[in-house]
Design a protein around this motif. Structure first.
Motif, PDB file in Angstrom:
ATOM      1  N   ALA A   4       1.718  45.967 -64.720  1.00 33.22           N
ATOM      2  CA  ALA A   4       1.515  46.098 -66.166  1.00 33.22           C
ATOM      3  C   ALA A   4       0.441  45.126 -66.653  1.00 33.22           C
ATOM      4  O   ALA A   4      -0.385  45.471 -67.501  1.00 33.22           O
ATOM      5  N   ALA A   5       0.436  43.915 -66.113  1.00 27.01           N
ATOM      6  CA  ALA A   5      -0.575  42.930 -66.519  1.00 27.01           C
ATOM      7  C   ALA A   5      -1.965  43.334 -66.040  1.00 27.01           C
ATOM      8  O   ALA A   5      -2.951  43.124 -66.741  1.00 27.01           O
ATOM      9  N   LEU A   6      -2.049  43.929 -64.851  1.00 24.32           N
ATOM     10  CA  LEU A   6      -3.348  44.345 -64.333  1.00 24.32           C
ATOM     11  C   LEU A   6      -3.898  45.546 -65.086  1.00 24.32           C
ATOM     12  O   LEU A   6      -5.105  45.707 -65.217  1.00 24.32           O
ATOM     13  N   LEU A   7      -3.010  46.410 -65.591  1.00 25.38           N
ATOM     14  CA  LEU A   7      -3.452  47.605 -66.303  1.00 25.38           C
ATOM     15  C   LEU A   7      -3.694  47.354 -67.790  1.00 25.38           C
ATOM     16  O   LEU A   7      -4.312  48.171 -68.450  1.00 25.38           O
ATOM     17  N   ALA A   8      -3.175  46.249 -68.312  1.00 27.03           N
ATOM     18  CA  ALA A   8      -3.317  45.957 -69.738  1.00 27.03           C
ATOM     19  C   ALA A   8      -4.775  45.627 -70.045  1.00 27.03           C
ATOM     20  O   ALA A   8      -5.463  44.981 -69.249  1.00 27.03           O
TER      21      ALA A   8
END
Length: 177
Positions: free
Chosen positions: A65-69
């Motif tokens: 989720a952090a990488l895609l945000a």
């Protein structure tokens, strides 16, 4: 599989898809069946590592989720990303704010408005290169890979189903020349 709300040693309904995504396995019926069989076998024979596997799955979901945000917008008043907060001080707002605030100009002047204001001062320190390297010793992709390796240690039969299997520390690739 037993009820996951009462038994911490049981798989959650979403864990099968989480394992498939964490190990980057293909979305085919045989691969899903292999994951399901490995999960059922572990739960039936030795369920002790299931909480650790669930924790790794949760960590991988957070990393993904952090990488895609999208990156946050740049704020000129924001501190540098690697800055460390050294001191936070607050001043004012010593009393609770009343429900009905004064509305007329004269009432506002009579009212002690400085009691309504709060000032927050935050001091930052930019760490040295050594401190920054120690703080961010593992990149998110490397953390994700370590959690995936943990899942593979718990469910070793899934190693052959990975799209791009990585050698573990206990095996290597044979190179022929």
């Amino acid at each position: 599989m037993s009820d996951p709300t009462t038994n911490p040693y049981a798989w959650r309904p979403t864990d099968l898809e989480a394992i498939r995504r964490a190990l980057q396995m293909p979305a085919t019926a045989p691969a899903v069946r292999a994951i399901n069989d490995a999960m059922a076998q572990l739960e039936a024979s030795y369920p002790d590592p299931i909480p650790s596997a669930k924790a790794s799955l949760d960590a991988i979901a957070l990393i993904d989720a952090a990488l895609l945000a999208p990156p946050p917008p740049l704020d000129p008043d924001a501190p540098p990303q690697n800055a460390v907060v050294t001191k936070v001080s607050r001043k004012g707002a010593a009393i609770p704010i009343p429900e009905q605030l004064p509305t007329k100009k004269l009432d506002v002047i009579e009212y002690a408005t400085d009691l309504l204001m709060e000032e927050v001062v935050t001091e930052y320190e930019i760490p040295s290169a050594d401190q920054a390297a120690a703080a961010s010793s593992l990149a998110p992709a490397q953390q994700r890979r370590l959690h995936a390796q943990t899942i593979l240690l718990i469910l070793p039969s899934l190693r052959s189903w990975q799209a791009n299997p990585q050698p573990s520390s206990y095996q290597g690739w044979i190179l022929r020349g």
